[in-house]
Design a protein around this motif. Structure first.
Motif, PDB file in Angstrom:
ATOM      1  N   GLY A 128       0.853  -1.190   0.000  1.00 60.87           N
ATOM      2  CA  GLY A 128       0.000   0.000   0.000  1.00 60.87           C
ATOM      3  C   GLY A 128       0.880   1.228   0.000  1.00 60.87           C
ATOM      4  O   GLY A 128       2.005   1.201  -0.485  1.00 60.87           O
ATOM      5  N   GLY A 141       0.620   3.412   2.956  1.00 62.51           N
ATOM      6  CA  GLY A 141       0.557   3.916   4.319  1.00 62.51           C
ATOM      7  C   GLY A 141       1.848   3.802   5.099  1.00 62.51           C
ATOM      8  O   GLY A 141       2.222   4.736   5.811  1.00 62.51           O
ATOM      9  N   MET A 170      -9.962   8.983  -3.884  1.00 56.69           N
ATOM     10  CA  MET A 170      -8.702   8.270  -3.652  1.00 56.69           C
ATOM     11  C   MET A 170      -8.961   6.826  -3.275  1.00 56.69           C
ATOM     12  O   MET A 170     -10.034   6.503  -2.779  1.00 56.69           O
ATOM     13  CB  MET A 170      -7.933   8.918  -2.488  1.00 56.69           C
ATOM     14  CG  MET A 170      -7.055  10.083  -2.884  1.00 56.69           C
ATOM     15  SD  MET A 170      -6.125  10.734  -1.456  1.00 56.69           S
ATOM     16  CE  MET A 170      -4.724   9.610  -1.399  1.00 56.69           C
ATOM     17  N   GLY A 196      -6.135   4.818  -1.634  1.00 53.41           N
ATOM     18  CA  GLY A 196      -4.853   4.394  -1.052  1.00 53.41           C
ATOM     19  C   GLY A 196      -3.747   4.396  -2.096  1.00 53.41           C
ATOM     20  O   GLY A 196      -3.939   4.865  -3.233  1.00 53.41           O
ATOM     21  N   ILE A 239      -7.088  10.499  -7.657  1.00 60.01           N
ATOM     22  CA  ILE A 239      -5.720  10.017  -7.456  1.00 60.01           C
ATOM     23  C   ILE A 239      -5.766   8.500  -7.586  1.00 60.01           C
ATOM     24  O   ILE A 239      -6.267   7.797  -6.704  1.00 60.01           O
ATOM     25  CB  ILE A 239      -5.167  10.445  -6.082  1.00 60.01           C
ATOM     26  CG1 ILE A 239      -5.167  11.978  -5.966  1.00 60.01           C
ATOM     27  CG2 ILE A 239      -3.753   9.894  -5.911  1.00 60.01           C
ATOM     28  CD1 ILE A 239      -4.606  12.519  -4.653  1.00 60.01           C
ATOM     29  N   GLY A 294      -3.258   6.487  -7.802  1.00 56.17           N
ATOM     30  CA  GLY A 294      -2.121   5.796  -7.171  1.00 56.17           C
ATOM     31  C   GLY A 294      -1.384   4.925  -8.181  1.00 56.17           C
ATOM     32  O   GLY A 294      -1.209   5.313  -9.335  1.00 56.17           O
ATOM     33  N   GLY A 316      -1.763   9.779 -11.441  1.00 57.40           N
ATOM     34  CA  GLY A 316      -1.286   8.464 -11.007  1.00 57.40           C
ATOM     35  C   GLY A 316      -0.697   8.646  -9.623  1.00 57.40           C
ATOM     36  O   GLY A 316      -1.152   9.513  -8.870  1.00 57.40           O
ATOM     37  N   THR A 367       1.138  10.231  -6.916  1.00 59.10           N
ATOM     38  CA  THR A 367       1.594  11.628  -6.888  1.00 59.10           C
ATOM     39  C   THR A 367       2.100  12.023  -5.502  1.00 59.10           C
ATOM     40  O   THR A 367       1.660  11.468  -4.499  1.00 59.10           O
ATOM     41  CB  THR A 367       0.429  12.576  -7.288  1.00 59.10           C
ATOM     42  OG1 THR A 367       0.824  13.928  -7.052  1.00 59.10           O
ATOM     43  CG2 THR A 367      -0.827  12.311  -6.452  1.00 59.10           C
ATOM     44  N   LYS A 385     -11.256   4.817   0.111  1.00 58.67           N
ATOM     45  CA  LYS A 385     -11.111   3.602   0.916  1.00 58.67           C
ATOM     46  C   LYS A 385     -10.706   4.051   2.332  1.00 58.67           C
ATOM     47  O   LYS A 385     -10.097   5.100   2.494  1.00 58.67           O
ATOM     48  CB  LYS A 385      -9.986   2.774   0.282  1.00 58.67           C
ATOM     49  CG  LYS A 385      -9.484   1.606   1.075  1.00 58.67           C
ATOM     50  CD  LYS A 385      -8.425   0.853   0.249  1.00 58.67           C
ATOM     51  CE  LYS A 385      -6.982   1.246   0.589  1.00 58.67           C
ATOM     52  NZ  LYS A 385      -6.468   0.700   1.836  1.00 58.67           N
ATOM     53  N   PRO A 396      -5.849   4.212   6.738  1.00 59.97           N
ATOM     54  CA  PRO A 396      -5.558   5.061   7.903  1.00 59.97           C
ATOM     55  C   PRO A 396      -4.798   6.324   7.551  1.00 59.97           C
ATOM     56  O   PRO A 396      -5.068   7.398   8.107  1.00 59.97           O
ATOM     57  CB  PRO A 396      -4.709   4.151   8.800  1.00 59.97           C
ATOM     58  CG  PRO A 396      -4.242   3.028   7.950  1.00 59.97           C
ATOM     59  CD  PRO A 396      -5.248   2.878   6.848  1.00 59.97           C
ATOM     60  N   GLY A 397      -3.843   6.222   6.623  1.00 57.75           N
ATOM     61  CA  GLY A 397      -3.058   7.386   6.239  1.00 57.75           C
ATOM     62  C   GLY A 397      -3.966   8.439   5.611  1.00 57.75           C
ATOM     63  O   GLY A 397      -3.986   9.612   6.017  1.00 57.75           O
ATOM     64  N   THR A 398      -4.751   8.009   4.642  1.00 60.55           N
ATOM     65  CA  THR A 398      -5.622   8.942   3.924  1.00 60.55           C
ATOM     66  C   THR A 398      -6.623   9.601   4.869  1.00 60.55           C
ATOM     67  O   THR A 398      -6.873  10.810   4.782  1.00 60.55           O
ATOM     68  CB  THR A 398      -6.366   8.203   2.788  1.00 60.55           C
ATOM     69  OG1 THR A 398      -5.386   7.541   1.981  1.00 60.55           O
ATOM     70  CG2 THR A 398      -7.177   9.145   1.943  1.00 60.55           C
TER      71      THR A 398
HETATM   72  N1  UDP Z   1      -0.472   8.392  -1.471  1.00 60.16           N
HETATM   73  C1  UDP Z   1       0.399   9.214  -2.134  1.00 60.16           C
HETATM   74  N2  UDP Z   1       0.257   9.359  -3.481  1.00 60.16           N
HETATM   75  C2  UDP Z   1      -0.726   8.722  -4.171  1.00 60.16           C
HETATM   76  C3  UDP Z   1      -1.614   7.870  -3.483  1.00 60.16           C
HETATM   77  C4  UDP Z   1      -1.459   7.728  -2.120  1.00 60.16           C
HETATM   78  O1  UDP Z   1       1.295   9.817  -1.557  1.00 60.16           O
HETATM   79  O2  UDP Z   1      -0.788   8.909  -5.367  1.00 60.16           O
HETATM   80  C5  UDP Z   1      -0.320   8.259  -0.014  1.00 60.16           C
HETATM   81  C6  UDP Z   1      -1.464   8.867   0.778  1.00 60.16           C
HETATM   82  O3  UDP Z   1      -1.289  10.261   0.902  1.00 60.16           O
HETATM   83  C7  UDP Z   1      -1.344   8.102   2.083  1.00 60.16           C
HETATM   84  C8  UDP Z   1      -0.855   6.732   1.619  1.00 60.16           C
HETATM   85  O4  UDP Z   1      -0.326   6.890   0.325  1.00 60.16           O
HETATM   86  O5  UDP Z   1      -0.371   8.686   2.916  1.00 60.16           O
HETATM   87  C9  UDP Z   1      -1.963   5.701   1.582  1.00 60.16           C
HETATM   88  O6  UDP Z   1      -2.062   5.147   2.832  1.00 60.16           O
HETATM   89  P1  UDP Z   1      -3.401   4.536   3.409  1.00 60.16           P
HETATM   90  O7  UDP Z   1      -3.090   4.145   4.820  1.00 60.16           O
HETATM   91  O8  UDP Z   1      -4.535   5.464   3.210  1.00 60.16           O
HETATM   92  O9  UDP Z   1      -3.710   3.245   2.509  1.00 60.16           O
HETATM   93  P2  UDP Z   1      -2.790   2.040   1.932  1.00 60.16           P
HETATM   94  O10 UDP Z   1      -2.294   2.488   0.605  1.00 60.16           O
HETATM   95  O11 UDP Z   1      -1.668   1.826   2.930  1.00 60.16           O
HETATM   96  O12 UDP Z   1      -3.698   0.852   1.831  1.00 60.16           O
END
Ligand code: UDP
Length: 364
Positions: A13, A15, A206, A208, A234, A236, A258, A260, A276, A279-281
Motif C-alpha cells: 500500500g 501507508g 482516492m 490508497g 488520485i 495511485g 497516477g 503523486t 477507501k 488510515p493514512g488517507t
Molecule cells: N499516497 C500518495 N500518493 C498517491 C496515493 C497515495 O502519496 O498517489 C499516499 C497517501 O497520501 C497516504 C498513503 O499513500 O499517505 C496511503 O495510505 P493509506 O493508509 O490510506 O492506505 P494504503 O495504501 O496503505 O492501503
C-alpha cells in the motif's frame, strides 16, 4: 559523526512508507541535519521469500479484499504468529542483524506490524543496546502481530488502540497516545488556510497507494447525474484506472493523477473526499478539514477506521456508486456538513509526526 535513526517499513500500500517519511520529515523539521536518517524496506532488502507476500498486497486488496480479511483473522492467533516468525526467521533475521551491525543506528523505528518480533530478536543477538520504537499505523483496530514485549515504546493514535496493545501484553507505561504520523506538509498547508479553492465544489477520489475501490464507477455516476462541481482522481499505482480515466470525456472538470506526491496540495483544493478507509488517507483528510465518504475498506484491518469516522461524525459510509453521488450532492448543502467540519477540528492530529519525533529525541 551524526547519530543515525533507522526506519523499518514495507511498501505494501502507501501507508507504511508515508508514515516513515512523515517522521523523517518531522525530525528534519525540528532538528535540521542533526541526525542521519535512513528508511529500509525490510521485506525487499532482507527477504526474497517474504517479499513475494508483500508484493501480493496490491492485487489482493484490489481484486479480493475478502481474502485479505480471511488472512488477517486467520493470523490473529499467537501460535500462528510464532510459526510465521519461525518460517521467516532464516530469511530475515541474519539480514536484519547485518543491517544493524553495518549501520549502527542510535535508535530504530518501525512502522510495520510484521517486523517487530524479529527486530527485537535481531537487536538482542547483536549485543548492542539500541532503543526500539514502534509507531502503529492502524489507528483504531490493532492486529496482535504489532505487539512484541521487547519494544521500548509504542506510539498509537487512539485510546482504543492503546487498549488493544495492553490486551496483547504491552505494559501501559510503554504506550503513548499521540496520533497517526502524517507528513508535516499537511500541517503547513492547513495552517496557511488560504486554499486556492475553486468556487465550484470539488470532490477528491482516492483509493490508497494502490488505487483500490470503485473510482471508475463513481466517475460514471457523476457524469450520469449531471454533476456541476469538479473532481480530482488520485489513481495511485493503479495504472489501468489512471489510463482509463485520463481518456474519459466528462461534462465537468476532471483532473486525473497516477501516484503523486501532491496529495497535500490536492486535498487543499478539495471540499470533500471519497476514499477507501486507509488510515493514512483518513488522518490526512482530517488534517485538511475534509469530510469523508468511505466507499470501501479492508475487512478486519480497516473496519475500526470506518467505525471511527461514523462514531465521530466526520463522514459517512456508502458503498454503491450511485448513492455516493447522491450523498455528495445532498451533503454539501446540509447543516451536517458544517457540523462534520467542526467534529474534524476536534479529532484531527496534524502535529502527530512532530510529537513522535520529539519522543524519538528522548532516546537519543
Ligand atoms: N499516497 C500518495 N500518493 C498517491 C496515493 C497515495 O502519496 O498517489 C499516499 C497517501 O497520501 C497516504 C498513503 O499513500 O499517505 C496511503 O495510505 P493509506 O493508509 O490510506 O492506505 P494504503 O495504501 O496503505 O492501503
Amino acid at each position: 559523526m551524526k547519530k543515525k535513526i533507522l526506519y523499518l517499513f514495507s511498501d505494501t500500500g502507501g501507508g507504511h512508507r508515508s508514515a516513515a517519511t512523515a517522521i523523517v520529515r518531522a525530525v528534519d523539521h525540528l532538528q535540521k541535519d542533526k541526525y542521519s536518517q535512513e528508511m529500509v524496506d525490510v521485506f525487499a532488502a532482507c527477504s526474497g521469500f517474504l517479499n513475494v507476500f508483500a508484493k501480493m498486497y496490491a492485487p489482493v486488496i484490489k481484486y479480493s479484499p475478502k481474502l485479505w480479511g480471511q488472512l488477517y483473522y486467520w493470523l490473529d492467533d499467537q501460535r500462528k504468529l510464532e510459526q510465521l516468525e519461525k518460517i521467516s526467521r532464516p530469511f530475515i533475521l541474519q539480514e536484519l542483524k547485518k543491517l544493524i551491525l553495518e549501520q549502527r543506528p542510535a535508535v530504530i523505528v518501525s512502522v510495520h506490524p510484521l517486523v517487530n518480533h524479529l527486530t527485537v530478536r535481531a537487536i538482542k543477538e547483536t549485543g548492542l543496546k539500541i532503543p526500539f520504537i514502534v509507531a502503529i499505523t492502524d489507528p483504531v483496530t490493532l492486529h496482535r502481530a504489532w505487539i512484541s514485549p521487547g519494544v521500548d515504546l509504542y506510539v498509537v493514535a487512539t485510546p482504543e488502540a492503546k487498549k488493544s496493545a495492553v490486551k496483547y501484553g504491552m505494559p501501559e507505561k510503554k504506550i503513548k497516545i499521540i496520533g497517526m504520523p502524517i507528513d508535516p506538509k499537511f500541517l503547513l498547508k492547513s495552517k496557511i488556510g488560504g486554499r486556492p479553492r475553486s468556487k465550484h465544489f470539488t470532490v477528491l477520489l482516492m483509493g490508497g497507494g494502490e488505487g483500490a475501490g470503485t473510482m471508475g464507477e463513481i466517475v460514471d455516476e457523476l457524469e450520469a447525474s449531471g454533476f456541476k462541481g469538479r473532481a480530482i482522481i488520485i489513481a495511485g499505482r493503479n495504472k489501468r484506472l489512471e489510463t482509463k480515466l485520463k481518456a474519459k470525456k466528462t461534462g465537468f472538470p476532471l483532473k486525473v493523477f497516477g501516484f503523486t506526491d501532491k496529495v497535500p496540495e490536492l486535498m487543499a483544493e478539495s471540499d470533500l473526499i471519497v476514499t477507501k478507509a486507509g488510515p493514512g488517507t483518513i488522518a490526512e483528510a482530517l488534517a485538511m478539514n475534509l469530510p469523508i465518504i468511505i466507499t470501501s475498506w479492508l475487512p478486519g484491518q480497516e473496519e475500526g477506521n470506518v467505525e471511527f469516522v461514523v462514531r465521530e461524525n466526520v463522514g459517512r459510509v456508502c458503498k454503491e456508486p450511485e448513492r455516493v453521488v447522491r450523498l455528495i450532492r445532498e451533503l454539501q448543502s446540509t447543516k451536517e456538513f458544517a457540523e462534520m467540519k467542526k467534529n474534524i477540528k476536534r479529532v484531527s492530529r496534524p502535529e502527530a509526526a512532530l510529537d513522535i519525533a520529539r519522543q524519538i529525541f528522548t532516546f537519543l
